[in-house]
Write a protein that holds these residues in place. Structure first.
Motif, short mmCIF file in Angstrom:
data_model
loop_
_atom_site.label_atom_id
_atom_site.label_comp_id
_atom_site.label_asym_id
_atom_site.label_seq_id
_atom_site.Cartn_x
_atom_site.Cartn_y
_atom_site.Cartn_z
N ASP A 118 13.08 -6.04 -62.38
CA ASP A 118 13.21 -7.33 -61.71
C ASP A 118 13.21 -8.41 -62.76
O ASP A 118 12.41 -8.37 -63.70
CB ASP A 118 12.05 -7.54 -60.72
CG ASP A 118 12.32 -8.63 -59.72
OD1 ASP A 118 12.49 -9.80 -60.15
OD2 ASP A 118 12.35 -8.34 -58.51
N SER B 151 12.30 -11.43 -62.44
CA SER B 151 11.19 -12.36 -62.25
C SER B 151 9.93 -11.81 -62.91
O SER B 151 9.42 -10.76 -62.52
CB SER B 151 10.93 -12.58 -60.75
OG SER B 151 9.68 -13.22 -60.55
N MET C 229 7.15 -11.51 -60.38
CA MET C 229 7.31 -10.33 -59.54
C MET C 229 6.82 -9.09 -60.26
O MET C 229 6.06 -8.28 -59.70
CB MET C 229 8.79 -10.16 -59.16
CG MET C 229 9.10 -8.94 -58.31
SD MET C 229 8.54 -9.13 -56.61
CE MET C 229 9.14 -7.58 -55.90
N ASP D 151 15.28 -4.81 -58.07
CA ASP D 151 15.84 -6.07 -57.58
C ASP D 151 17.36 -5.93 -57.54
O ASP D 151 17.93 -5.05 -58.20
CB ASP D 151 15.42 -7.21 -58.51
CG ASP D 151 15.78 -8.58 -57.96
OD1 ASP D 151 16.04 -8.70 -56.75
OD2 ASP D 151 15.79 -9.55 -58.75
N CYS E 172 14.16 -4.36 -53.62
CA CYS E 172 13.46 -5.61 -53.36
C CYS E 172 14.52 -6.66 -53.07
O CYS E 172 15.34 -6.96 -53.92
CB CYS E 172 12.65 -6.06 -54.57
SG CYS E 172 11.05 -5.30 -54.67
N SER E 173 14.48 -7.23 -51.86
CA SER E 173 15.53 -8.17 -51.47
C SER E 173 14.91 -9.43 -50.88
O SER E 173 13.86 -9.37 -50.23
CB SER E 173 16.46 -7.52 -50.44
OG SER E 173 17.46 -8.41 -50.01
N THR E 174 15.56 -10.55 -51.09
CA THR E 174 15.10 -11.80 -50.50
C THR E 174 15.38 -11.80 -49.01
O THR E 174 16.36 -11.23 -48.54
CB THR E 174 15.80 -13.01 -51.14
OG1 THR E 174 17.22 -12.83 -51.06
CG2 THR E 174 15.39 -13.18 -52.59
N LYS F 107 11.07 -9.99 -50.07
CA LYS F 107 10.24 -10.95 -50.81
C LYS F 107 10.76 -12.35 -50.47
O LYS F 107 11.95 -12.54 -50.26
CB LYS F 107 10.31 -10.69 -52.31
CG LYS F 107 11.71 -10.74 -52.91
CD LYS F 107 11.69 -10.43 -54.39
CE LYS F 107 13.08 -10.48 -55.01
NZ LYS F 107 13.08 -10.17 -56.45
#
Length: 381
Positions: free
Chosen positions: A9, A11, A14, A55, A81-83, A106
């Motif tokens: 990821d 971030s 994160m 991500d 991991c997805s928004t 997330k």
């Protein structure tokens, strides 16, 4: 057995928070964290993970490209991991089609608090992925799609919904029964009707399995209702994608939608779907309520409502997935005269939900995934 996890990821927050969350669980070991797939691949060559937490939107190489490369060269369970946005949902459908096991969401803001509050979801997703049969996922995602008609294609388990309320419910123990939504069936006799319905419940590996089933169905089938554990927003993208691929009409369910031949209604993420009968016709209610069997939508809620509304006029299928959601509901369908099936272990990605239903005594027959579409076509004939 310790589950080795690699986090990829861009971030830094994160990566840091996920490591903090996972470090509290002795059965999980984070063996590395990388800001993009190229760094990750260098580390993975030294020590390969059991599960990849990935991500989608990253520099140098996007997550979808990396996922496809991994699945082609060294198949590995991947949790996306997805928004929690419509764009994130659309891209995630592509990732699931490429072989990802499941998705966790997330937020765009408040990441640290959200991840700490949602740690149970994250850990459950990783444990489910570690048990997944990636070979079955590869088989499902590599099948050619040959519907009788329809447009070109474009593409978890999750507990469905990531609101603050659902986070609190999970922390307080969301293992509630369907009693919190509707009463159990009484076993009363059902008036005869020519209208039949089919109910499907699934979780981890279910998006790929449902694609195999629904793309093989003609418009002449009875109405179908589906619970697939998936977050809100994601079920709309999932239904739209399937609708473009299938001869049958596939749609995210709305309140008071009728269950009619040739139509598939998918429960919206973050809501329960309840089947009701009016005369000889069936429709669905989409309702709020607490988590049931740690999920919303819950398969137990759907199956119980089918047992109450349809009884022997229904057929139920419990499919691949982690946990026991749907086992009790399928038993109630069975006890009110419905014909019930469980997907077999050999074709499941995770043989959790079907196994629980079989052990509870609510299954008439255990079948392979390749038989389900044919059985649906025979309902009502």
């Amino acid at each position: 057995m310790t589950i080795k996890v690699m986090i990829v990821d861009d971030s830094s927050i994160m990566r840091q928070v996920v490591q903090e969350v996972l470090s509290k669980h002795p059965d999980i070991e984070v063996i590395g964290a990388a800001p993009d797939p190229l760094f990750a691949m260098t580390r993975m060559k030294l020590k390969w993970p059991d599960v990849l937490l990935l991500d989608i939107e990253m520099p140098r190489m996007d997550g979808i490209t990396f996922l496809k490369q991994i699945m082609a060269e060294h198949p590995t369970p991947v949790v996306i991991c997805s928004t929690l946005t419509q764009k994130g949902a659309d891209i995630t459908m592509e990732a699931l089609a490429a072989g990802a096991v499941s998705v966790i969401t997330k937020p765009t803001l408040g990441l640290r608090d959200f991840l700490q509050d949602s740690s149970n979801d994250l850990v459950s997703a990783i444990r489910a992925a570690a048990r997944a049969r990636v070979s079955n996922l590869r088989t499902l995602t590599s099948r050619p799609v040959t519907p009788s008609s329809g447009g070109a294609s474009s593409y978890a388990g999750s507990s469905g919904g990531s609101t603050a309320a659902s986070v609190r419910e999970r922390m307080e123990g969301g293992k509630q029964s369907a009693d919190v939504i509707l009463n159990a069936p009484t076993g009363n006799a059902f008036l005869p009707t020519t209208e039949k319905i089919v109910a499907l419940g699934t979780s981890t590996g279910g998006t790929q399995a449902l694609e195999v089933i629904l793309t093989a169905l003609p418009r002449t089938i009875p109405g179908v209702v589906v619970v697939q554990h998936m977050p809100e927003k994601f079920t709309k993208s999932f239904a739209d994608r399937l609708n473009n691929m299938c001869e049958v009409d596939v749609m995210e369910a709305s309140h008071n939608d009728r269950i009619v031949p040739g139509r598939v209604l998918i429960a919206p993420g973050g809501k329960h779907m309840v089947v009701k009968r009016s005369g000889a016709q069936y429709h669905v209610d989409v309702v709020d309520g607490p988590l049931v069997s740690r999920h919303r939508p819950s398969v137990d809620v759907l199956f119980r409502s089918v047992a109450k509304a349809a009884g022997r006029n229904a057929v139920g299928f419990i499919m691949t997935g982690m946990g026991d959601d749907g086992a009790q509901g399928l038993k109630e369908m069975h006890d009110t005269g419905a014909t019930t099936y469980a997907q077999d272990e050999a074709s499941c990605v995770v043989f959790g939900m079907p196994k629980e239903a079989i052990e509870l005594g609510g299954v008439d027959e255990v079948i392979g995934l390749d038989r389900i579409a044919g059985l649906i076509q025979r309902v009502g004939k």
